[in-house]
Each structure stands twice: as C-alpha cells, then as structure tokens.
Design an enzyme around this catalytic site. Structure first.
Site: not given
Ligand code: GRF
Length: 204
Positions: A13, A89-90, A106, A108, A178
C-alpha cells in the site's frame, strides 16, 4: 501535503502511494515512514525511493502511550499534516488520535462494518469472509477515530467472492482494491476535497 506513513509489513500500500506521488497523481510528499517492525520490507521500499524510513522499537518504551508520544514527536518534527496507516497493525493512543484529529487515514481489507474491529486484520479477515460465506467483500478507506476501524468512511470498493476463492486468492484480489482506493483517498485529501459531517465524509 506533508505525509507521514505508519507500516508493519510488506508495504505494498505504501508503494502504491509512493508511485502515485512520483507520477504527480497525488499532490503530496512523504516526509517520514515509521515501522514498528524492524524487518518490514516497507522500510526498504521507502529507502529505495529516498524517503526517510525508520524502525522504532516498542520495547524501548514503558507504555503504549510513551511509544505513541515518540511517534507524534517524530512526525511533528517533520511538519507532517496527514498520517496514513498502510498495513499498520498496532492501535493508536488517544493522544495520537487527538493530535492528528481527522488527519489519519486507514485502509482495511473488508467492507466495514463487516469483518472489522479487534482481531480482524491481515489474513484472518479473509478467513472469516470465507467461513461466513458472504458473496462480496472488498476494502474500506476511512478516517481513524478512537474506535478500531470505526471512523468515517471515505471510500469503499467491493469484489465478488467466488466458490473457488482461497484466503490467498481473496487476499490478492482485495489488495489490488486496497491500492486503488487508498491512493484515491490520499489524493482526495491532498486536493482538499474531503469534508466530514458527523459520521459522513463528503467528497467535494
Ligand atoms: C494486508 O493484509 C492489507 O490487507 C492490510 O495490511 C496488510 C499488508 O499490506 N491493509 P501492505 O502490503 O503492507 O500494504
């Protein structure tokens, strides 16, 4: 717009934002990338594009609040105006959310309010989607408020869940969505085309 990005993993992303800034599609500049994971490949992606990319270990701090205060300090030092959570992830502290109120975006990997909230991140979103047997899923770009995945929704896009889909095929399809809507959401923010009225985001 000066952008700060928080990551925890591969950074695909993040890469989509970097690429769209380079082409001029996004009128912004990433001033700092911070990862809470040392091995996050997203840090490499940032460095390869000449963007300051740092790992800040949670273990150096006594509490989540202290860790978040450090994040705030680093972003403020670089005059960051918009925070993008790109696979971060936090959970953010109340102080962080207030410091950057309505300026945290964000992404999701589900159609909020389905399959979101505590425990729903990464692959286990797609596992639950398959278990439940829903026919569509997708991704959501939203502003972050004090809840988990509960802030005002900016953009969503759906995809069909097909009978032969697996976690991996679903994850790959959703990740494409995404990248597309996160770029669009950041672009709209940088063009000052988003306004918030209560729970609703108006695109002007
Ligand atoms: C993926 O599972 C995405 O769905 C979520 O974060 C994870 C890693 O995404 N948003 P990225 O490749 O690190 O952006």
């Amino acid at each position: 717009v000066k952008i700060g990005v928080l990551i925890s993993g591969g950074g695909t992303n993040l890469q989509s934002i970097i690429d769209n800034i380079k082409t001029g599609n996004i009128n912004g500049e990433i001033k700092l990338i911070i990862s809470n994971k040392e091995a996050a490949y997203g840090l490499t992606r940032g460095k390869e594009s000449g963007i300051e990319s740092i790992y800040i270990s949670r273990k150096r701090f006594d509490s989540e609040e202290d860790y978040n205060s450090k994040l705030i300090e680093e972003f403020k030092k670089r005059d960051v105006e918009l925070i993008v959570l790109a696979g971060y992830l936090k959970v953010l502290s109340k102080e962080f959310i207030h410091e950057f109120k309505n300026r945290i975006i964000n992404i999701h990997p589900s159609l909020i309010p389905s399959f979101c909230g505590k425990g729903y991140y990464g692959e286990n979103v797609h596992k639950e989607v398959l278990n439940y047997g829903v026919k569509i899923t997708g991704a959501t770009v939203h502003f972050v408020d004090e809840g988990t995945d509960t802030g005002p929704i900016i953009l969503q896009e759906s995809i069909e869940v097909e009978s032969f889909d697996t976690i991996d095929t679903l994850k790959a399809k959703v990740l494409e969505v995404e990248h597309k809507i996160l770029v669009q959401g950041v672009k709209l923010y940088c063009e000052n085309r988003l306004s918030i009225e209560g729970r609703k985001v108006i695109i002007n």
